[in-house]
Each structure stands twice: as structure tokens, then as C-alpha cells.
Design a protein around this motif. Structure first.
Motif, mmCIF file in Angstrom:
data_model
loop_
_atom_site.group_PDB
_atom_site.id
_atom_site.type_symbol
_atom_site.label_atom_id
_atom_site.label_comp_id
_atom_site.label_asym_id
_atom_site.label_seq_id
_atom_site.Cartn_x
_atom_site.Cartn_y
_atom_site.Cartn_z
ATOM 1 N N LEU A 190 26.596 20.447 12.420
ATOM 2 C CA LEU A 190 27.069 19.707 13.591
ATOM 3 C C LEU A 190 28.571 19.509 13.475
ATOM 4 O O LEU A 190 29.050 18.950 12.489
ATOM 5 N N ALA A 191 29.328 19.968 14.475
ATOM 6 C CA ALA A 191 30.776 19.743 14.514
ATOM 7 C C ALA A 191 31.088 18.781 15.650
ATOM 8 O O ALA A 191 30.738 19.044 16.806
ATOM 9 N N VAL A 192 31.725 17.666 15.320
ATOM 10 C CA VAL A 192 32.008 16.627 16.310
ATOM 11 C C VAL A 192 33.508 16.481 16.521
ATOM 12 O O VAL A 192 34.318 16.849 15.673
ATOM 13 N N SER A 193 33.859 15.923 17.662
ATOM 14 C CA SER A 193 35.252 15.627 17.972
ATOM 15 C C SER A 193 35.579 14.201 17.559
ATOM 16 O O SER A 193 34.693 13.363 17.398
ATOM 17 N N THR A 241 30.580 18.257 10.266
ATOM 18 C CA THR A 241 31.996 18.575 10.104
ATOM 19 C C THR A 241 32.705 18.232 11.411
ATOM 20 O O THR A 241 32.126 17.572 12.282
ATOM 21 N N LEU A 242 33.939 18.661 11.541
ATOM 22 C CA LEU A 242 34.750 18.304 12.693
ATOM 23 C C LEU A 242 35.170 19.533 13.484
ATOM 24 O O LEU A 242 35.407 20.603 12.916
ATOM 25 N N VAL A 243 35.255 19.361 14.786
ATOM 26 C CA VAL A 243 35.824 20.391 15.646
ATOM 27 C C VAL A 243 37.312 20.551 15.351
ATOM 28 O O VAL A 243 37.843 21.667 15.316
ATOM 29 N N ASP A 244 37.991 19.426 15.124
ATOM 30 C CA ASP A 244 39.413 19.476 14.819
ATOM 31 C C ASP A 244 39.814 18.218 14.075
ATOM 32 O O ASP A 244 39.074 17.236 14.035
ATOM 33 N N GLU A 245 40.993 18.275 13.479
ATOM 34 C CA GLU A 245 41.498 17.163 12.684
ATOM 35 C C GLU A 245 43.008 17.143 12.730
ATOM 36 O O GLU A 245 43.670 18.189 12.776
ATOM 37 N N ARG A 246 43.556 15.948 12.721
ATOM 38 C CA ARG A 246 44.998 15.790 12.589
ATOM 39 C C ARG A 246 45.372 15.919 11.112
ATOM 40 O O ARG A 246 44.617 15.469 10.244
ATOM 41 N N VAL A 247 46.518 16.504 10.837
ATOM 42 C CA VAL A 247 46.974 16.657 9.450
ATOM 43 C C VAL A 247 47.632 15.354 9.032
ATOM 44 O O VAL A 247 48.847 15.158 9.144
ATOM 45 N N VAL A 248 46.788 14.428 8.576
ATOM 46 C CA VAL A 248 47.228 13.087 8.183
ATOM 47 C C VAL A 248 46.456 12.689 6.926
ATOM 48 O O VAL A 248 45.390 13.247 6.635
ATOM 49 N N PRO A 249 46.939 11.697 6.176
ATOM 50 C CA PRO A 249 46.183 11.216 5.017
ATOM 51 C C PRO A 249 44.788 10.727 5.403
ATOM 52 O O PRO A 249 44.546 10.325 6.551
ATOM 53 N N LEU A 250 43.877 10.745 4.447
ATOM 54 C CA LEU A 250 42.481 10.432 4.715
ATOM 55 C C LEU A 250 42.278 9.014 5.225
ATOM 56 O O LEU A 250 41.301 8.744 5.940
ATOM 57 N N ASP A 251 43.173 8.092 4.878
ATOM 58 C CA ASP A 251 43.039 6.704 5.323
ATOM 59 C C ASP A 251 43.940 6.386 6.521
ATOM 60 O O ASP A 251 44.088 5.221 6.899
#
Length: 226
Positions: free
Chosen positions: A36-39, A64-74
Motif C-alpha cells: 500500500l502506497a499512501v500520500s 510505503t509512500l507515494v512521495d516524500e519531502r527530503v526532510v529529517p525524519l522528525d
């Protein structure tokens, strides 16, 4: 392609959770597992908080994710943090999770994240999409320099995009991966987005990347409006 209209965003979230749960059940019956890929963003949170209680065989699901911002995990903008906080709980806590940005090293070098993801790529069976007021979906933004690559690469996988109209570089599924999912759901809320969707359904144009997904989908694709 089917369209469903809901009176409120809460009704939409409940209907989405039920439909996504049913789609996961079907994938598990066929394959023995489901991906499952979510937004991310704030819009899916009510759906996450309902989906996590659905009686799915979550131990057979990888989220998993459809997309992600390149930012720290927190970081407040992390989609991975959002999923951990609102979806990977209750019944869904037994699901596996594959983040798109796994650690601080991948924040510094997102190409290494893409390499990791594509080396072990598993095609999502179920994809949950949102849409921006500019017609982007996933992180396929109309102004991203990498848009043409994301739309034309025939091999499903991830890539990096750099939209100038949004903060942060992004890691995103490409068009081929979105179209290869057995079931896809698009959630659209509000009048402004309804008008964007109406334009997108008139025909494919890179000015509205969601329109290209809509024009090329050949599998189960449902639109949930509120």
C-alpha cells in the motif's frame, strides 16, 4: 473509472478507509501479501485514523509512500512521520513500513534513497493519491524540471523532483508505477480542487499532471469527492 460524492470530508474518509481495506484484502487473497502506497499532507489523516482499525491482515501488508519531502525524519513536513503517527497504530501497527527517507544520510544524499528504493522496488498493489490546486499528484509538479522523465520512463520506480513552487526536494513514484497499481484511489476535497479536477478530466496536459494519470489509467481507479 468510478466517482463517488460524499457530503463531508469525514464521510469521504470513512468510505475511503473501507474501500482501501477491501482492496488490500483482495490483493492478499491473490498474492498472499499487499503493498500500500499512501500520500501525505494533512488531508489523509482522517482516513488514516479510520483505516488503522480495519480488519485487514496487516501482518501481510507493507505500507510505503507515494512521495516524500527530503526532510529529517522528525520534521513537521515529513510524510513518514505522519504515517507513523496516524496510520501505523492499533490494528495497522503490525504492518511493515518502508520509508522513502530512512535516515539523516539520505536527507543529505536523496539520490542514495532513490537507489535503495529502486534496487528493492516492490510495485504497490494499492495507491492512494491526493491532488494539489496546481494539478500535481504524488510529487509530479507541473513546474518540476524532472516532470518529463517522471512521465516518460516506462520502468516503475522512484525519482527525485525539485518543484520550484513547493518547499523541499521530493522523492516520488513515477507515472509508470502509479499506473501499474491494481487499485488506485484519488481523494479530492473542496470546490477549488473540484474545479481543477474538472479541467483535468477534459484531457491530458503536463500543465495538470493529474490529468495524465487520469487519461492513462487502465485498472481500477476510483475518485472520492467531498
Amino acid at each position: 473509472m468510478r466517482e463517488f460524492e460524499h457530503a463531508t470530508a469525514m464521510d469521504q474518509a470513512e468510505a475511503l478507509a473501507i474501500s482501501i481495506g477491501n482492496a488490500l484484502d483482495q490483493a492478499i487473497r491473490v498474492n498472499g501479501w499487499a503493498v500500500l502506497a499512501v500520500s501525505g499532507g494533512r488531508s489523509p489523516v482522517p482516513m488514516f485514523e479510520r483505516l488503522r482499525y480495519r480488519p485487514v491482515r496487516w501482518e501481510a501488508v507493507t505500507i510505503t509512500l507515494v512521495d516524500e519531502r527530503v526532510v529529517p525524519l522528525d520534521h513537521p513536513d515529513s510524510n513518514g512521520a505522519l504515517v507513523r503517527a496516524h496510520l501505523l497504530r492499533e490494528a495497522a501497527a503490525s504492518a511493515a513500513f518502508v520509508p522513502l527517507i530512512a535516515d539523516a544520510a539520505e536527507v543529505e544524499d536523496p539520490a542514495s534513497a532513490v537507489a535503495r528504493l529502486n534496487k528493492a522496488f516492490r510495485q504497490p498493489d494499492v495507491v492512494v493519491l491526493g491532488m494539489g490546486e496546481d494539478g500535481h499528484t504524488a510529487s509530479l509538479f507541473p513546474d518540476a524540471p524532472e516532470l518529463q522523465t517522471a512521465l516518460s520512463d516506462p520502468k516503475p520506480g522512484y525519482l527525485i523532483t525539485h518543484p520550484s513552487t513547493a518547499p523541499h526536494a521530493r522523492v516520488t513514484l513515477n507515472l509508470a508505477a502509479l499506473l501499474a497499481a491494481e487499485r488506485a484511489f484519488l481523494a479530492v476535497t473542496g470546490q477549488v480542487k473540484a474545479e481543477v479536477l474538472a479541467r483535468a478530466m477534459q484531457g491530458p496536459t503536463p500543465a495538470l499532471p493529474v490529468s495524465i494519470v487520469l487519461a492513462n489509467q487502465r485498472r481500477g481507479f476510483d475518485i472520492f469527492r467531498a
